[in-house]
Design an enzyme around this catalytic site. Structure first.
Site, PDB file in Angstrom:
ATOM      1  N   ASP A  91       0.843  -1.204   0.000  1.00  0.00           N
ATOM      2  CA  ASP A  91       0.000   0.000   0.000  1.00  0.00           C
ATOM      3  C   ASP A  91       0.877   1.252   0.000  1.00  0.00           C
ATOM      4  OD1 ASP A  91      -2.159  -1.694   0.256  1.00  0.00           O
ATOM      5  OD2 ASP A  91      -2.236  -1.479   2.449  1.00  0.00           O
TER       6      ASP A  91
HETATM    7  N1  URA Z   1      -1.075  -5.898   4.006  1.00  0.00           N
HETATM    8  C1  URA Z   1      -1.611  -4.663   3.976  1.00  0.00           C
HETATM    9  O1  URA Z   1      -2.648  -4.421   4.565  1.00  0.00           O
HETATM   10  N2  URA Z   1      -0.955  -3.712   3.302  1.00  0.00           N
HETATM   11  C2  URA Z   1       0.214  -3.916   2.659  1.00  0.00           C
HETATM   12  O2  URA Z   1       0.765  -2.993   2.069  1.00  0.00           O
HETATM   13  C3  URA Z   1       0.752  -5.205   2.695  1.00  0.00           C
HETATM   14  C4  URA Z   1       0.088  -6.179   3.372  1.00  0.00           C
END
Ligand code: URA
Length: 234
Positions: free
Chosen positions: A105
């Site tokens: 993310d």
């Molecule tokens: N899980 C998440 O919620 N976000 C990420 O970026 C990676 C794994």
């Protein structure tokens, strides 16, 4: 890129120009193959051939594998209208052929693996291959024993039918855990913590498939993987 490959395709790919421009360059005798001008657009090219465009050798880089320490604010995408992408952090040619093996993310930091070897990235991202990913997670509330049991057994993510696969939780401090998971669903870690009534405050990926992010790689820095690391994912 697969060899043998057509000359116009090779020029387009390595010269980072559209195929029509590559064809025009060949027709205008701006291209040599092993020192000889050729006008044959579909001439088969192998990795041993030396190709020049306007007197510059086009070097085929072969398979490339990188680890990057993703900073916050960058998106894991090949292009994005609003945000900078992690690929913009790489000072490498032919960025267009690189794939990101497992996205993070925008607000997540840490290990991102990048390669032009599609089979290799598939080994890492395919749910069937069950590669471990390790996250350092700062959480809003301490976890209870029941929460830890639930995460380690499997929790119901919002909108999913199946429970998550068993995870491993290491409690490092009241508000900090290390979480090892094999799945990589959208927002997986945030949704897992939400499933036990908690919230992720910060999220940092430390390892994927046994490949561990270097401690001394500052956010935004990257390096090539060594053979041992490349083989770990195979
Ligand atoms: N899980 C998440 O919620 N976000 C990420 O970026 C990676 C794994």
């Amino acid at each position: 890129m697969k060899f043998p490959c057509r000359l116009d395709k090779f020029i387009s790919h390595l010269g980072e120009i559209p195929r029509t421009h590559a064809k025009a360059a060949i027709k205008k005798k701006r291209v040599t193959v092993n020192g000889e001008i050729t006008k044959q657009l579909d001439k088969p090219i192998t990795e041993q051939d030396e190709i020049m465009l306007d007197g510059e050798v086009l070097v085929y880089q072969g398979m490339r594998y990188f680890m990057l320490n993703k900073p916050e604010g960058f998106v894991c995408a090949n292009s994005d209208d609003l945000h900078a992408t992690v690929l913009e952090l790489l000072e490498e040619p032919n960025l267009g052929e690189l794939h990101i093996a497992g996205r993070l993310d925008i607000d997540t930091t840490g290990l991102v693996l990048i390669s032009n070897d599609g089979q290799w990235t598939h080994q890492i991202t395919s749910p069937k291959k069950q590669k471990f990913k390790t996250y350092l997670v700062e959480i809003a509330e301490p976890l209870s024993e029941d929460d830890i049991d639930a995460l380690e057994t499997g929790v119901q993510l919002h909108g999913e039918r199946e429970l998550t696969q068993p995870a491993k939780v290491e409690v490092l401090a009241p508000y900090q855990i290390r979480l090892h998971i094999v799945e990589g669903k959208y927002h997986q870690v945030k949704r897992m913590l939400a499933a036990v009534g908690n919230k992720v405050v910060t999220l940092h990926r430390e390892a994927v498939a046994g490949i561990v992010l270097d401690d001394d790689l500052a956010p935004g820095e990257y390096r090539q993987l060594n053979d041992e690391e490349i083989n770990l994912a195979k």
